[in-house]
Design a protein around this motif. Structure first.
Motif, mmCIF file in Angstrom:
data_model
loop_
_atom_site.group_PDB
_atom_site.id
_atom_site.type_symbol
_atom_site.label_atom_id
_atom_site.label_comp_id
_atom_site.label_asym_id
_atom_site.label_seq_id
_atom_site.Cartn_x
_atom_site.Cartn_y
_atom_site.Cartn_z
ATOM 1 N N PHE A 117 0.842 -1.161 0.106
ATOM 2 C CA PHE A 117 -0.083 -0.008 -0.062
ATOM 3 C C PHE A 117 0.805 1.254 0.034
ATOM 4 N N THR A 118 0.431 2.056 -0.807
ATOM 5 C CA THR A 118 1.418 3.568 -0.840
ATOM 6 C C THR A 118 0.226 4.582 -0.485
ATOM 7 N N ALA A 119 0.764 5.461 0.213
ATOM 8 C CA ALA A 119 -0.245 6.648 0.963
ATOM 9 C C ALA A 119 0.558 7.813 0.340
ATOM 10 N N ASP A 120 -0.619 8.647 -0.567
ATOM 11 C CA ASP A 120 -0.271 9.665 -1.049
ATOM 12 C C ASP A 120 -0.893 11.199 -0.295
ATOM 13 N N PHE A 121 0.007 11.904 0.294
ATOM 14 C CA PHE A 121 -0.457 12.778 1.398
ATOM 15 C C PHE A 121 -1.267 13.966 0.623
ATOM 16 N N HIS A 122 -0.771 14.432 -0.702
ATOM 17 C CA HIS A 122 -1.442 15.422 -1.374
ATOM 18 C C HIS A 122 -2.768 15.017 -2.063
ATOM 19 N N ALA A 123 -2.617 14.026 -2.784
ATOM 20 C CA ALA A 123 -3.684 13.571 -3.350
ATOM 21 C C ALA A 123 -5.068 13.251 -2.338
ATOM 22 N N ILE B 112 -7.918 3.857 -2.727
ATOM 23 C CA ILE B 112 -9.021 4.365 -1.757
ATOM 24 C C ILE B 112 -8.779 5.925 -1.927
ATOM 25 N N ALA B 113 -9.763 6.567 -2.124
ATOM 26 C CA ALA B 113 -9.913 8.008 -2.242
ATOM 27 C C ALA B 113 -10.478 8.639 -1.271
ATOM 28 N N ILE B 114 -9.686 9.289 -0.099
ATOM 29 C CA ILE B 114 -10.453 9.718 0.931
ATOM 30 C C ILE B 114 -10.746 11.362 0.739
ATOM 31 N N ALA B 115 -9.733 12.091 0.187
ATOM 32 C CA ALA B 115 -10.254 13.573 -0.094
ATOM 33 C C ALA B 115 -8.914 14.144 -0.333
ATOM 34 N N PRO B 116 -9.179 15.178 -1.286
ATOM 35 C CA PRO B 116 -7.913 15.973 -1.647
ATOM 36 C C PRO B 116 -7.346 16.638 -0.623
ATOM 37 N N HIS B 117 -6.134 16.546 -0.341
ATOM 38 C CA HIS B 117 -5.176 17.344 0.549
ATOM 39 C C HIS B 117 -5.627 16.532 1.959
ATOM 40 N N ALA B 118 -6.287 15.258 2.003
ATOM 41 C CA ALA B 118 -6.475 14.873 3.482
ATOM 42 C C ALA B 118 -5.258 14.528 4.171
ATOM 43 N N GLY B 119 -3.980 14.516 3.463
ATOM 44 C CA GLY B 119 -2.469 14.341 4.330
ATOM 45 C C GLY B 119 -2.433 12.770 4.710
ATOM 46 N N CYS B 120 -2.709 11.927 3.919
ATOM 47 C CA CYS B 120 -2.672 10.519 4.404
ATOM 48 C C CYS B 120 -1.260 10.255 4.352
ATOM 49 N N HIS B 121 -0.737 9.880 5.379
ATOM 50 C CA HIS B 121 0.614 9.780 5.748
ATOM 51 C C HIS B 121 1.331 8.116 6.210
ATOM 52 N N GLN B 122 0.173 7.235 6.275
ATOM 53 C CA GLN B 122 0.606 5.919 6.607
ATOM 54 C C GLN B 122 -0.443 4.773 6.442
ATOM 55 N N VAL B 123 -0.004 3.756 6.456
ATOM 56 C CA VAL B 123 -1.169 2.608 6.374
ATOM 57 C C VAL B 123 -0.602 1.495 7.519
ATOM 58 N N CYS C 15 -5.031 10.613 8.904
ATOM 59 C CA CYS C 15 -5.219 11.698 7.534
ATOM 60 C C CYS C 15 -4.779 12.844 8.729
ATOM 61 N N MET C 16 -3.682 13.417 8.321
ATOM 62 C CA MET C 16 -3.134 14.542 8.854
ATOM 63 C C MET C 16 -3.999 15.857 8.904
ATOM 64 N N GLU C 17 -4.337 16.145 7.835
ATOM 65 C CA GLU C 17 -5.103 17.350 7.534
ATOM 66 C C GLU C 17 -6.483 17.232 7.760
ATOM 67 N N LEU C 18 -6.992 16.166 8.248
ATOM 68 C CA LEU C 18 -8.476 15.966 8.679
ATOM 69 C C LEU C 18 -8.559 15.548 10.052
ATOM 70 N N ASP C 19 -7.678 15.675 10.778
ATOM 71 C CA ASP C 19 -7.457 15.195 12.240
ATOM 72 C C ASP C 19 -8.220 14.039 12.584
ATOM 73 N N GLU C 20 -8.055 13.012 11.583
ATOM 74 C CA GLU C 20 -8.805 11.500 11.940
ATOM 75 C C GLU C 20 -7.824 10.535 11.363
ATOM 76 N N CYS C 21 -8.174 9.542 11.747
ATOM 77 C CA CYS C 21 -7.504 8.034 11.370
ATOM 78 C C CYS C 21 -8.594 7.220 10.632
#
Length: 329
Positions: A100-106, A125-136, A147-153
């Motif tokens: 699995f690869t996480a794309d922070f910006h997309a 898995i498309a969460i939200a643009p700029h969601a800040g996905c940083h790990q799996v 998801c750093m920019e959503l303040d959620e996991c």
């Protein structure tokens, strides 16, 4: 002489467009200068399975995605690639035959299946643009995606990739990287923006907050950002890097009870990743902005780190993994 081979991924630049290889002397802590190993540009994050399959992010002119190699080949070369990601990921994780690869910006996570060593893209898995996905992270049949920019996991099924819940964090905390204990009784997760570590008690698919601790007594700089988190081999101690403050934080972890034991200078600037040697006697810090790796001795009984003992140059170093096979005696 016991030695461990390490690999480090790098940001793409004029001076760094490879995965590099180095050797750690397990008796003295001395490091060799990393040498180019595989021509994988933008190998920001790397992961190793079974001491043989190495996967990394990659970005080439024709696209970005995943690179795979077998470290046991007679001569090193990239075995296979898949370039279907929207951009170069910031994290890669491997579990059996899935990567699995996480794309922070997309704000996406791309799921690959390994057919032998050939990565086959299965799902995004498309969460939200700029969601800040940083790990799996993996837990039972769940994927956890901070998801750093959503303040959620966000939680997703590892079978059909459908949503399975949310772990919410305080506003502007910025959850970034987490780690489970081996029994998966507790999840520890660091937040980049408020520089805290949170502990969750885990029961099946339920995550109950049981502690949150500031990593810094007070801000050290205007750009303090918690980054990597690692367990000691016996799981008694946690190690966290904080950029800006340029510190490595040592914590004692006893279930939900966390206590800071030490804050030590990382010996460089911007400690993007930290890694413990396979024997747990050394801690390495990849300091991206000072272009070096630093090494510290570690006391297995107290968990404390000793004075800096080795430093070697590496341009734009990001993530470190070790081949856990001992060399020498």
């Amino acid at each position: 002489m016991k030695q461990y081979t390490g690999y480090i991924g790098t940001y793409r630049s004029v001076q760094s467009n490879h995965i590099y290889r180095f050797v750690l002397d397990a008796e003295s802590g001395a490091l060799t200068i990393p040498e180019p190993y595989l021509p994988v540009p933008d190998s920001k994050y790397i992961a190793l399975r079974d001491d043989s399959v190495l996967v990394s992010t990659v970005r080439r002119e024709q696209g970005a995605g995943l690179a795979v190699t077998n470290l046991r080949l007679p001569s090193p070369h990239v075995t296979a690639e898949a370039l279907g990601d929207p951009g170069a990921g910031c994290h890669v994780a491997i579990a059996e035959d899935h990567v699995f690869t996480a794309d922070f910006h997309a704000g996406t996570v791309t799921c690959y299946r390994l057919n032998g060593l050939q990565p086959i893209q299965e799902h995004t898995i498309a969460i939200a643009p700029h969601a800040g996905c940083h790990q799996v992270l993996f837990h039972n049949d769940l994927l956890l995606i901070p998801c750093m920019e959503l303040d959620e996991c966000r939680l997703f099924s590892a079978v059909d990739y459908q949503p399975r819940g949310v772990i919410r964090f305080p506003k502007n905390s910025g959850p970034r990287h987490g780690i489970f204990d081996r029994a998966h009784r507790y999840l520890y997760l660091v937040s980049q923006k408020d520089n805290t570590i949170s502990c969750f008690a885990v029961q099946d698919t339920h995550f109950s907050l049981c502690g949150r601790l500031p990593l810094l007594d007070a801000p050290v700089s205007s750009c303090d950002e918690a980054a990597a988190i690692r367990f000691s081999p016996d799981e008694r101690f946690l190690y966290v890097s904080v950029r800006g403050a340029e510190q490595i934080i040592v914590l004692e972890a006893n279930g939900s009870q966390m206590q800071i034991l030490q804050r030590i200078d990382c010996g460089g600037q911007h400690p993007r990743d930290i890694a413990l040697s396979p024997d747990g006697h050394w801690l390495l810090s990849a300091n991206r902005c000072s272009d070096d790796i630093t090494c510290f001795p570690r006391d297995a009984v107290t968990g404390l780190l000793g004075p800096l003992c080795s430093r070697v140059p590496i341009h734009e170093g990001v993530s470190i993994v070790f081949d856990t096979t001992e060399k020498g005696r």
